[in-house]
Write an enzyme that holds these catalytic residues in place. Structure first.
Site, PDB file in Angstrom:
ATOM      1  N   HIS A  66       1.734   0.942  -2.586  1.00 19.59           N
ATOM      2  CA  HIS A  66      -0.187   0.221  -3.048  1.00 19.59           C
ATOM      3  C   HIS A  66       0.467  -1.266  -1.470  1.00 19.59           C
ATOM      4  O   HIS A  66      -0.503  -0.840  -1.186  1.00 19.59           O
ATOM      5  CB  HIS A  66       0.408  -0.065  -4.480  1.00 19.59           C
ATOM      6  N   GLU A  67       1.285  -1.987  -2.198  1.00 21.42           N
ATOM      7  CA  GLU A  67       1.520  -3.600  -0.909  1.00 21.42           C
ATOM      8  C   GLU A  67       1.613  -2.807   0.529  1.00 21.42           C
ATOM      9  O   GLU A  67       1.174  -3.292   1.761  1.00 21.42           O
ATOM     10  CB  GLU A  67       3.099  -4.368  -1.310  1.00 21.42           C
ATOM     11  N   HIS A  70      -1.242  -2.152   2.540  1.00 22.13           N
ATOM     12  CA  HIS A  70      -2.533  -3.367   3.007  1.00 22.13           C
ATOM     13  C   HIS A  70      -1.415  -3.753   3.977  1.00 22.13           C
ATOM     14  O   HIS A  70      -2.192  -3.732   4.617  1.00 22.13           O
ATOM     15  CB  HIS A  70      -1.774  -4.456   1.793  1.00 22.13           C
TER      16      HIS A  70
HETATM   17 ZN   LIG Z   1      -3.145  -4.484  -3.506  1.00 25.55          ZN
END
Ligand SMILES: [Zn+2]
Length: 372
Positions: A66-67, A70
């Site tokens: 998830h990170e 980004h």
């Molecule tokens: Zn996030």
């Protein structure tokens, strides 16, 4: 972050793990291992906890993915990712600057939840169609559920969550003001923080016990959103000024040809703070600096005979600020170089000093003039 250990690099990004994470890892291993042992007695005693550990590690791999979502989008926009950290409440990709446009901010924010949703779909399909042993299928389904929860939780539209960043981008697009976007999305984040705290205490009134975890998350949202709102409010105020608006009083500039006697009479006696004075030549250019202390070794009788330029010291400032430079940039320079003051120059001519204190005074005057 305090209590974090650097464990290496991920695609060139420094990767940190907070000590709190190990506690969560242990708790998850025990609780999931325990539930597997109860669910599948045929696995014996050791195997369920090994699977529990694997599940916990895969769960954090999901947070990491998830990170990285980004991070990849940020890097594509030319933004440096300072670090990725795992901590008690999940993960954090720390960027060294904000996106330059609302659209850029939107895509960075949504990339993480999109990765989580993608993993949810992929894992759900794996769990449904791959002919695996029942405990493995249970593990895959758990991971699918965790990724869905990760996407939904992060899409709550309040800062510091991803949904808050999406809301920020939206308000930024509408108002054209990035800081208004942050302030608005932070206030919503504070609202969700209070809501979570309230929900955490609610069972108490029904004769149950408080939900500690919900309260902790609420407190986390509340405090972080509060910091973001305060910071953005300040930066919004600063963004309306240029360097020359925040000049300290002009008495800090001394012509090089005046005598020390005149300097002391006009600039030091009766003035409050003793500090550095900037010395200029006839063209108004910065040539040196002088303070009251520089005169201590010179007998008073000599003061009328000696010019400031004889006693002045070389300038320590390596940076000057243009009068038209946005005040926000000046504050960034002051913070980055850990300075208290900077000389301000207009067309090569020194116009004064900008000080942290003079910036603070400007903002206070403005707040008194039109209270928010
Ligand atoms: Zn996030």
């Amino acid at each position: 972050m305090n209590g974090s250990i650097r464990v290496g690099n991920l695609f060139g990004i420094p990767f940190y793990i907070n000590v709190s994470w190990f506690i969560v890892l242990a708790l998850m291993t025990l609780s999931y291992g325990g539930s597997l042992a109860a669910q599948f007695p045929q696995l014996g005693l050791g195997l369920p906890f090994l699977l529990g550990l694997i599940a916990a590690l895969l769960l954090f791999a999901s947070v990491l993915a998830h990170e990285l979502g980004h991070s990849v989008v940020a890097i594509k926009q030319g933004i440096n990712v300072k670090s990725i950290s795992l901590f008690l409440f999940g993960g954090l990709a720390s960027l060294d600057q904000e996106a330059k446009t609302p659209a850029g901010a939107f895509w960075i924010a949504i990339a993480g939840p999109l990765v989580s949703l993608f993993l949810f779909v992929g894992l759900t399909l794996m769990g449904s169609y791959l002919p695996l042993a029942a405990p493995l299928t249970a593990l895959i389904n758990l991971l699918a559920y965790v990724n869905l929860a990760l996407a939904i939780f992060n899409l709550i539209p309040g800062l510091p969550l991803d949904g808050g960043n999406i809301l920020k981008a939206l308000i930024w697009k509408i108002t054209g003001n990035q800081f208004k976007g942050i302030v608005f999305a932070s206030r919503v984040g504070q609202g969700f923080g209070w809501l979570a705290i309230l929900l955490g205490f609610l069972p108490l009134f029904a004769g149950g016990s408080i939900n500690f975890w919900t309260i902790l998350i609420g407190w986390f949202l509340l405090s972080n959103a509060g910091i973001l709102a305060k910071d953005a409010t300040l930066r919004n105020q600063l963004s309306q000024f240029t360097a020359e608006d925040a000049l300290a009083d002009n008495n800090s500039i001394v012509p090089q040809e005046i005598s020390l006697r005149t300097f002391v009479n006009d600039y030091i006696i009766g003035k409050t703070a003793t500090r550095q004075f900037l010395v200029t030549n006839e063209a108004g250019e910065l040539v040196g600096q002088i303070s009251g202390d520089d005169l201590k070794t010179i007998p008073t009788s000599q003061w009328p005979l000696i010019q400031v330029q004889t006693v002045m010291q070389p300038v320590e400032f390596s940076t000057t600020v243009d009068a038209k430079q946005p005040l926000l940039d000046v504050v960034t320079v002051l913070e980055q170089q850990q300075l208290n003051e900077l000389p301000v120059v207009r067309n090569g001519v020194l116009v004064g000093l900008i000080e942290k204190a003079s910036i603070r005074r400007l903002l206070e005057q403005r707040l008194q003039a039109n209270p928010a």
